[in-house]
Write a protein that holds these residues in place. Structure first.
Motif, PDB file in Angstrom:
ATOM      1  N   LEU A   1      53.355  33.729  48.942  1.00 27.69           N
ATOM      2  CA  LEU A   1      53.394  35.143  48.553  1.00 27.69           C
ATOM      3  C   LEU A   1      52.549  35.377  47.310  1.00 27.69           C
ATOM      4  O   LEU A   1      51.817  36.369  47.218  1.00 27.69           O
ATOM      5  CB  LEU A   1      54.839  35.582  48.318  1.00 27.69           C
ATOM      6  CG  LEU A   1      55.036  37.004  47.782  1.00 27.69           C
ATOM      7  CD1 LEU A   1      54.399  38.037  48.709  1.00 27.69           C
ATOM      8  CD2 LEU A   1      56.522  37.294  47.588  1.00 27.69           C
ATOM      9  N   ALA A   2      52.634  34.470  46.356  1.00 27.10           N
ATOM     10  CA  ALA A   2      51.833  34.604  45.138  1.00 27.10           C
ATOM     11  C   ALA A   2      50.338  34.611  45.476  1.00 27.10           C
ATOM     12  O   ALA A   2      49.574  35.419  44.925  1.00 27.10           O
ATOM     13  CB  ALA A   2      52.158  33.467  44.169  1.00 27.10           C
ATOM     14  N   CYS A   3      49.919  33.756  46.382  1.00 21.85           N
ATOM     15  CA  CYS A   3      48.508  33.725  46.777  1.00 21.85           C
ATOM     16  C   CYS A   3      48.095  35.041  47.429  1.00 21.85           C
ATOM     17  O   CYS A   3      47.001  35.564  47.162  1.00 21.85           O
ATOM     18  CB  CYS A   3      48.261  32.561  47.733  1.00 21.85           C
ATOM     19  SG  CYS A   3      48.352  30.931  46.947  1.00 21.85           S
TER      20      CYS A   3
ATOM     21  N   ILE B   1      43.942  23.956  42.377  1.00 24.12           N
ATOM     22  CA  ILE B   1      43.187  24.844  41.507  1.00 24.12           C
ATOM     23  C   ILE B   1      44.145  25.762  40.752  1.00 24.12           C
ATOM     24  O   ILE B   1      45.301  25.903  41.113  1.00 24.12           O
ATOM     25  CB  ILE B   1      42.162  25.688  42.289  1.00 24.12           C
ATOM     26  CG1 ILE B   1      42.862  26.572  43.333  1.00 24.12           C
ATOM     27  CG2 ILE B   1      41.126  24.801  42.957  1.00 24.12           C
ATOM     28  CD1 ILE B   1      41.908  27.476  44.089  1.00 24.12           C
ATOM     29  N   THR B   2      43.635  26.411  39.721  1.00 25.90           N
ATOM     30  CA  THR B   2      44.445  27.306  38.902  1.00 25.90           C
ATOM     31  C   THR B   2      44.507  28.691  39.536  1.00 25.90           C
ATOM     32  O   THR B   2      43.682  29.032  40.405  1.00 25.90           O
ATOM     33  CB  THR B   2      43.838  27.439  37.500  1.00 25.90           C
ATOM     34  OG1 THR B   2      42.555  28.064  37.615  1.00 25.90           O
ATOM     35  CG2 THR B   2      43.695  26.074  36.832  1.00 25.90           C
ATOM     36  N   PRO B   3      45.453  29.532  39.104  1.00 20.86           N
ATOM     37  CA  PRO B   3      45.466  30.916  39.595  1.00 20.86           C
ATOM     38  C   PRO B   3      44.156  31.647  39.337  1.00 20.86           C
ATOM     39  O   PRO B   3      43.694  32.424  40.178  1.00 20.86           O
ATOM     40  CB  PRO B   3      46.633  31.551  38.839  1.00 20.86           C
ATOM     41  CG  PRO B   3      47.549  30.406  38.531  1.00 20.86           C
ATOM     42  CD  PRO B   3      46.634  29.241  38.268  1.00 20.86           C
ATOM     43  N   SER B   4      43.536  31.426  38.185  1.00 20.53           N
ATOM     44  CA  SER B   4      42.263  32.082  37.882  1.00 20.53           C
ATOM     45  C   SER B   4      41.176  31.657  38.854  1.00 20.53           C
ATOM     46  O   SER B   4      40.385  32.483  39.331  1.00 20.53           O
ATOM     47  CB  SER B   4      41.830  31.767  36.448  1.00 20.53           C
ATOM     48  OG  SER B   4      42.754  32.274  35.516  1.00 20.53           O
ATOM     49  N   ALA B   5      41.128  30.360  39.161  1.00 23.43           N
ATOM     50  CA  ALA B   5      40.135  29.874  40.117  1.00 23.43           C
ATOM     51  C   ALA B   5      40.412  30.421  41.503  1.00 23.43           C
ATOM     52  O   ALA B   5      39.483  30.758  42.251  1.00 23.43           O
ATOM     53  CB  ALA B   5      40.127  28.346  40.130  1.00 23.43           C
ATOM     54  N   TYR B   6      41.684  30.532  41.864  1.00 22.01           N
ATOM     55  CA  TYR B   6      42.031  31.088  43.177  1.00 22.01           C
ATOM     56  C   TYR B   6      41.589  32.547  43.261  1.00 22.01           C
ATOM     57  O   TYR B   6      41.042  32.983  44.281  1.00 22.01           O
ATOM     58  CB  TYR B   6      43.541  30.970  43.405  1.00 22.01           C
ATOM     59  CG  TYR B   6      43.956  31.260  44.834  1.00 22.01           C
ATOM     60  CD1 TYR B   6      44.070  30.233  45.756  1.00 22.01           C
ATOM     61  CD2 TYR B   6      44.230  32.556  45.256  1.00 22.01           C
ATOM     62  CE1 TYR B   6      44.437  30.490  47.071  1.00 22.01           C
ATOM     63  CE2 TYR B   6      44.585  32.832  46.564  1.00 22.01           C
ATOM     64  CZ  TYR B   6      44.697  31.785  47.471  1.00 22.01           C
ATOM     65  OH  TYR B   6      45.042  32.046  48.778  1.00 22.01           O
TER      66      TYR B   6
END
Length: 330
Positions: A279-281, A316-321
């Protein structure tokens, strides 16, 4: 989930997926690759992959002589692949053609991603690219595989193994699971969900699930986990616990654990964590840039915990995602 990969291409040119078809290859896995990577998807507004078949011979007899494949590219097409899906077939004791094995080695040497469906792990192992690496294969060939390739770290009970630039799937249907995993890794959860809807197939089964479960169909209707799973998926931002899920299912926590293991091949807590991360993605892909909001709405809690989970599960990090799959990403 998405992971960084060495063969990732920038710009508008689609990622090139090439399937090598050799004599007596299985039609089902070929069909899975074609369905996932080869079909046009006008509903997405872009082409996800450049898909080709190739073969070392102009005419290739498929498994049990069901049909003969003609009109595909020669084996040289494998040298242009970003992802190379290697041939599989039921006669695992017969060595693969040297030309096919050489094509696999060349692809690996130049950094292409290699994929083996079912007995395709034997092709990868024969080429020598699996030495010291993790892999899986169909459970019925596990003993034979270990005996022939002792340097490979075989994981015979899981659906698929993602070892970075080499991925292997167990049985036939697991080819779809791995294919959707690759779409998710390349294009994000939203696109993978769209592809799975076209396939009318489960959007996400973790690779670590067992190849077969104790009870594919529950003995009694009220033992199905479907109602409690649907209930939890609508409340992922709430403080759900295993005890709360068990109470909703009207069973003890121990019974809930047994049913999760039997029907899903995982634990309630692991399932809940992965659903929240998925869900976060999706929230990030839809444009939510405030990671503390993503963490709260997905039930993960804090932005710090979100970063920890994403690095652990996706690499990977949230920023990279967000850079790869958020609005405006290439």
């Amino acid at each position: 989930m998405a992971k960084e990969s060495s063969q990732e291409r920038q710009g508008a040119e689609p990622h090139r997926v090439v399937v090598v078809v050799d004599e007596y290859s299985n039609p089902f896995e070929l069909g899975c690759a074609t369905e996932v990577f080869g079909l046009r998807r006008p509903e997405l507004g872009r082409q996800l992959y450049d898909f080709r078949l190739c073969s070392p011979e102009p005419r290739t007899l498929m498994r049990d002589g069901f049909f003969t494949l003609t009109g595909v590219a020669g084996l040289e097409a494998a040298d242009a692949a970003d992802t190379l899906i290697v041939p599989n077939r039921p006669d695992t004791e017969v060595p693969r053609r040297p030309a096919v094995l050489d094509a696999v080695r060349r692809a690996h040497a130049r950094g292409a991603r290699l994929v083996g469906f079912c007995s395709g792990a034997f092709t990868l192992a024969e080429a020598g690219v699996l030495d010291g690496r993790r892999a899986t294969a169909h459970w019925q060939w596990a003993d034979d595989f270990r005996a022939r390739f002792p340097s490979v770290r075989l994981e015979p009970e899981v659906l698929f193994v993602d070892d970075g630039d080499i991925l292997t799937a167990a049985g036939s249907a697991a080819a779809l699971d791995l294919g959707l995993h690759l779409v998710r890794r390349d294009h994000g959860a939203e696109v993978a969900n769209a592809v799975s809807r076209r396939l009318v197939f489960a959007a996400h089964r973790e690779g670590g699930q067992r190849q077969f479960v104790e009870r594919p169909m529950p003995d009694l209707p009220d033992e199905s986990l479907a109602p409690v799973l649907a209930w939890a998926q609508e409340r992922l931002d709430a403080p759900l616990t295993v005890a709360g899920l068990a109470a909703r299912a009207a069973v003890s926590p121990a019974t809930l654990h047994r049913r999760f293991q039997a029907q899903l091949g995982t634990t309630p807590l692991t399932w809940l964590t992965r659903e929240r991360l998925a869900l976060a993605c999706r929230l990030i892909e839809r444009g939510e840039s405030r990671f503390e909001v993503v963490a709260r709405r997905s039930g993960i809690g804090t932005a710090a915990h979100l970063r920890t989970l994403m690095r652990r599960e996706t690499g990977i990090t949230p920023s990279a995602y967000r850079s790869r799959f958020g609005p405006g990403a290439a």
